[in-house]
Every structure is written in C-alpha cells, then in structure tokens.
Design an enzyme around this catalytic site. Structure first.
Site, short mmCIF file in Angstrom:
data_model
loop_
_atom_site.label_atom_id
_atom_site.label_comp_id
_atom_site.label_asym_id
_atom_site.label_seq_id
_atom_site.Cartn_x
_atom_site.Cartn_y
_atom_site.Cartn_z
N GLU A 194 5.33 12.03 22.00
CA GLU A 194 6.23 12.26 20.87
C GLU A 194 5.89 13.56 20.16
O GLU A 194 4.72 13.88 19.93
CB GLU A 194 6.12 11.09 19.87
CG GLU A 194 7.06 11.21 18.69
CD GLU A 194 6.89 10.09 17.68
OE1 GLU A 194 7.87 9.78 16.98
OE2 GLU A 194 5.78 9.52 17.59
N GLY A 249 4.52 3.83 10.98
CA GLY A 249 3.71 5.03 10.97
C GLY A 249 3.24 5.41 12.35
O GLY A 249 3.89 5.12 13.36
N SER A 250 2.09 6.03 12.40
CA SER A 250 1.56 6.57 13.66
C SER A 250 1.03 5.45 14.56
O SER A 250 0.69 4.36 14.09
CB SER A 250 0.43 7.55 13.37
OG SER A 250 -0.69 6.87 12.83
N ARG A 251 0.91 5.77 15.85
CA ARG A 251 0.35 4.80 16.77
C ARG A 251 -1.11 4.53 16.44
O ARG A 251 -1.56 3.38 16.50
CB ARG A 251 0.47 5.29 18.22
CG ARG A 251 0.08 4.22 19.23
CD ARG A 251 0.06 4.72 20.67
NE ARG A 251 1.32 5.27 21.11
CZ ARG A 251 1.60 5.51 22.39
NH1 ARG A 251 0.70 5.25 23.34
NH2 ARG A 251 2.76 6.04 22.72
N GLY A 264 -2.62 4.66 13.52
CA GLY A 264 -2.71 3.83 12.33
C GLY A 264 -2.30 2.39 12.61
O GLY A 264 -2.96 1.44 12.18
N GLY A 265 -1.19 2.22 13.33
CA GLY A 265 -0.72 0.88 13.64
C GLY A 265 -1.70 0.11 14.51
O GLY A 265 -1.94 -1.08 14.28
N GLU A 310 5.76 -0.64 13.55
CA GLU A 310 6.64 0.29 14.24
C GLU A 310 5.90 1.61 14.32
O GLU A 310 5.50 2.18 13.30
CB GLU A 310 7.95 0.47 13.48
CG GLU A 310 8.93 1.39 14.18
CD GLU A 310 9.78 2.15 13.20
OE1 GLU A 310 9.80 3.39 13.30
OE2 GLU A 310 10.39 1.52 12.33
N LYS A 340 0.86 -1.19 0.00
CA LYS A 340 0.00 0.00 0.00
C LYS A 340 0.90 1.24 0.00
O LYS A 340 1.58 1.53 0.97
CB LYS A 340 -0.90 -0.01 1.23
CG LYS A 340 -1.55 1.32 1.60
CD LYS A 340 -2.49 1.85 0.52
CE LYS A 340 -3.20 3.13 0.99
NZ LYS A 340 -2.28 4.29 1.14
N CYS A 345 12.10 8.33 13.30
CA CYS A 345 11.51 7.63 14.43
C CYS A 345 12.51 7.41 15.56
O CYS A 345 12.11 7.09 16.68
CB CYS A 345 10.92 6.30 13.98
SG CYS A 345 12.07 5.26 13.05
#
Length: 524
Positions: free
Chosen positions: A394, A243-245, A247-248, A267, A186, A303
């Site tokens: 963050e 990516g972001s928390r 999204g993950g 991650e 993607k 990151c």
C-alpha cells in the site's frame, strides 16, 4: 455555539488533566503546533476510564431501544449544534478542506441517526423462537428463544484520515453505543481538539438523557502504551480500530494473549484492485479522469483508494495510459494529514521507483506549504507484478500502479494470490460479461465489496454496505465497520430454554412489548 478546548480527557463525566506528558495538534500545512496542550493519561487514569465504562454497563444495557435511540439522536443534534467549531478546528488539524469536513460531519450524525432507526425497528435483537412442542414424537421439543445481548465496554481507536466519521462519534462508537456497550475512546493525537469538541457533544447528550456518565469516556494517551493498557484491561470486551497494519496487529496479538481473549475488529490496509476489461476502454479519457479523481481525492488518504489498476495491453489501453499521464502531469499536491504520513508516502513511492520494470509515467508538482507532495502514477507489466511482492504494498497517498495484462487466464492466477482487500472494482460493458463471470468467483474470495463501474472511494452508509474484507484488509472478514450490520460486532447470541413468560426478556416475550421482529419456527 462556541466551544472552548481545554486539553483534557473525559472520565466518568468529568474533565481530567493527564499527567504523563503532553501532546498538541499540528497544522500539517505549516507544521505549526496548535494550542492547547493535551495532557496524556497515566496508567492509573486510563484504568479509571475503563472502570467508569464498566460501572455504566449494567444500567446502560438495561435501557429500552427507545431510550438508547433517543440518546443517539440527541448526540447527533449536539454535534450539529457544534458543526462550525468542529469544522474550523478539524480544518486546522488535518489540512482537509471545509467542504470535505462538512460532509464528514453530516456522515457522522447520519450514522448516529441510522443506528437510532435500527434500534426502533428492533431487528438488531435477532429474535428467533422455537415454541415448545410437547406432543412431538419421538421426543417433545422444549421452548427455545434466542436474542442478542451487548458484550460490555468497548475500546475504540480514532483513525488519522477521518477525524469525524471514523473517530470520536464515528461508526465504531455509534455501533457500540447502539448495541448497549459503553465506550472508551482513544483519541488520535493528530486531531485532539476536534475529538474534544465532539466529546463535549456526547457528554451533553448523556446528561440530557439522564444516562450513567461512564457511558462514554474520551482519553488521550501516549500511542501504543495506552492502547496496550486498554486492551489488557479485563473489563474491555471488544475493540474497534482503523489504522495501520502494524497498529492493528499489535492490538490483535495483545487481545489474543489475554487470559480471556476478546475480538478485535481492525480495519488495516488495502490496495483495492481495479480490473478494466477491453470493452470499458471505449471512452478512455473519461475512465482515466474517474481513476485520477479516485486516486488523488483527499490526497489519496482513503482506505478505499484504488492502488492497483489492471489494464489490457494494446492500443486502447495505451490511450488510457496517455490520458492518465496527462491528468497526473497537470496535478498539484494537496496537504496531507500529518508530516509522518507525508514522509511515509514519500518513502513508499521512492521504494516503488527503485523496482526493476516499474516506470513513473505521470507526475504533478508539489503543492504550497508543507506536506503536499506531487501525485504520481506508475506502470508495469503483469509478469513483473507477479514476480515482485513489493509492488503489492500500500502507498497511502496520491499514487497508484497500472499493471498491463494480455489475457484473462493470466489475470485469474494473479487474483488468486492477492491479499485480502476492502474493495475490488470491475469496469466492463455487456461484451465483457463472460470475462467478468469468470473472474468474479475469484474476486469474491479476496474482497469485502465488489463494484461494477464507478470507483471505490466514497462508502455509502446503509443496511447493505460491507466495509471489511479478508485479512489483512481487516482482522475479521466476517463483518463490517460501516453500515447497520456493524452493530452485531458488539453483541452475542443467547438462547433461553423453557423460561416462563414472566421471566423472559422483553424481545423474546410472546407479548413482544418492544414490537421487535421475531422469527417463530423459522417464519417472520
């Protein structure tokens, strides 16, 4: 080599125009749209990409290590042949400098070639053999042999901050392909053109090596919608995400709610604490310069950026603070990856400014053009930090927080409650070794990579690297997304009991036709 960008997805070797709306890349320095428009896939088209990967799995997993290695080498060569076009387009789509993107292109091709070497060496098979012992007492032992096999089609999501090394042919894709897993990738909508050019290179490698065209599929889609569709497809067996928390975790929850749950290797976020011990402050200015460079490099959009620095109280610590303030006051903002990322960073720093006991002690000036906010450094004390969880959040961009501490015992208590991290760093000299020994067992429990000296930005790609960490740095702290160990994420062990030699898969045969390392009765 000149590559035309058509704005299409790649499904089963064919370029397909999506029918569920369009998206364009943007130049973050100007916020101007970049042509062409990219068609977003509808649900049926997304399913076709997964079906192609599923169809490819049987033949691809049956390839020999040399065939798979030759494919990865060829993919690297094809990317190198398109380097000029890749860097030119990525510069437009990300605002990152050419030097950074040339380096990232090399890192991408080096990763592919490194996994090719792993396949040729063969230790990814993890072969263990316990030969039969028919005369063993009180009971005979049967012959048991173990190897690792690929899981199946893998969904990979591109990262916003690495348009190459964590993107189309990046670490997740490379390790999945090395494991024998077809990939449905993607593309990140922030750099769609870059993704298409790299996909053209992978397509050319597939064709040259005579592989099934469904081994690699590139899809463009409407964010969370296509992601959820991918993860819900029963043919997908694992997920790689950077990516972001939010999204993950959305992918993680969907994967675990399936009738058959699958692993999600996401991650997500980290603040990467740095612990400065008193002896390291002998050259405060040099230490401050290194810290400043690590915080502001790539506009702070890494990151592994050090978002927290724990600094001793006292005059030497004050000298470090003065030097850091000077560096930040003289700085100029760099263009960030997208308007959305720049705005999120501004909101995060605004939130930190509003907290009691926190002071901005150095701030540069905004850069030219759009989305280039001024770097900023904050300071607080350990008691304030320990009482306010907001200070641990963050800030994805060129900002960091210095926390002043007075004793190692206080520091231990704070470390024990920190969230999981990708990295943690010690700056110390020999006179500080006793303090490091006291802190290290606590730091080991929160970080995937621990540095003694240096700075965490810049991740070496090799055999020993761990780029992962306890939650929420990743959803699975037992593995890594960088380095050769990453291949094990997309494999699982299988034991074969009492099989005749003629039926044993090649890696576990006595003849060992692939010449892979074998552990026999616990001995290499």
């Amino acid at each position: 080599m000149t590559n035309q960008i058509n704005g299409q997805s790649l499904i089963n070797g064919e370029w397909v125009t999506g029918t569920d709306g369009t998206v364009t890349g943007f130049n973050p320095a100007t916020n101007e749209a970049l042509q062409p428009e990219f068609g977003l896939l509808n649900e049926e088209q997304t399913d076709q990409a997964v079906a192609a990967a599923k169809d490819a799995f049987a033949s691809y997993r049956a390839t020999t290590p040399e065939e798979r290695a030759a494919f990865l080498d060829e993919a690297a060569d094809q990317i190198e042949a398109r380097r000029e076009d890749i860097v030119a387009r990525a510069t437009q789509e990300t605002g990152l400098p050419e030097a950074r993107l040339n380096g990232e292109t090399s890192r991408t091709t080096n990763q592919l070639r490194l996994f090719a070497k792993v396949l040729r060496h063969g230790n990814n098979n993890s072969v263990r053999i316990d030969p039969a012992q028919p005369d063993r007492q009180p009971a005979p032992r049967v012959d048991i042999r173990q190897r690792r096999i690929p899981l199946g089609p893998v969904a990979v999501f591109g990262a916003s901050n690495f348009p190459l090394a964590f993107s189309t042919a990046g670490g997740d894709t490379a390790s999945a392909l090395a494991a024998g897993c077809p990939v449905v990738f993607k593309a990140h909508n922030a750099h769609p053109g870059t993704s298409e050019i790299v996909a053209q290179a992978i397509k050319a490698a597939i064709e040259k090596q005579g592989l099934h065209s469904g081994v690699f599929n590139l899809i463009y889609g409407p964010g969370a919608k296509v992601g959820q569709r991918l993860i819900s497809d029963p043919a997908i067996t694992a997920v790689g995400f950077t990516g972001s928390r939010s999204g993950g975790m959305a992918l993680f929850h969907t994967a675990n709610q399936r009738p058959t749950p699958i692993p999600v290797y996401a991650e997500m976020s980290a603040v990467n604490p740095v612990f400065v011990l008193p002896g390291a402050l002998g050259d405060a200015k040099a230490l401050a310069e290194g810290f400043f460079g690590s915080v502001t490099g790539s506009a702070g959009q890494l990151c592994t950026k050090p978002g927290l620095l724990f600094l001793p109280e006292g005059s030497e610590g004050n000298s470090f603070v003065s030097a850091v303030s000077e560096f930040f006051n003289g700085s100029t903002g760099q263009t960030m990856l997208t308007a959305g990322i720049a705005n999120a960073w501004l909101e995060a720093t605004k939130k930190l400014r509003s907290q009691d006991g926190v002071e901005a002690i150095g701030e540069g000036k905004a850069g030219e053009g759009e989305n280039a906010p001024a770097p900023v450094i904050f300071e607080t004390d350990l008691a304030t930090f320990d009482s306010n969880e907001v200070l641990e959040e963050e800030m994805f961009g060129p900002a960091s927080l210095i926390i002043r501490y007075s004793s190692i015992d206080e520091l231990v208590k704070v470390i024990d409650r920190l969230e999981g991290q990708l990295t943690a760093t010690f700056h110390a000299i020999e006179s500080d070794h006793a303090e490091v020994e006291k802190l290290l067992p606590h730091v080991e429990l929160i970080a995937g990579r621990i540095l003694f000296g240096g700075w965490p930005t810049g991740v070496e790609v090799g055999h020993a690297m761990v780029h992962g960490g306890p939650f929420p740095a990743t959803t699975n702290g037992a593995t890594t997304s960088v380095g050769t160990l990453a291949i094990e994420r997309f494999q699982r062990p299988v034991a074969y009991q009492s099989f005749p030699e003629v039926l044993r898969p090649e890696p576990i045969q006595d003849a060992n036709p692939w010449n892979v390392p074998q552990v026999v009765d616990g001995q290499f």
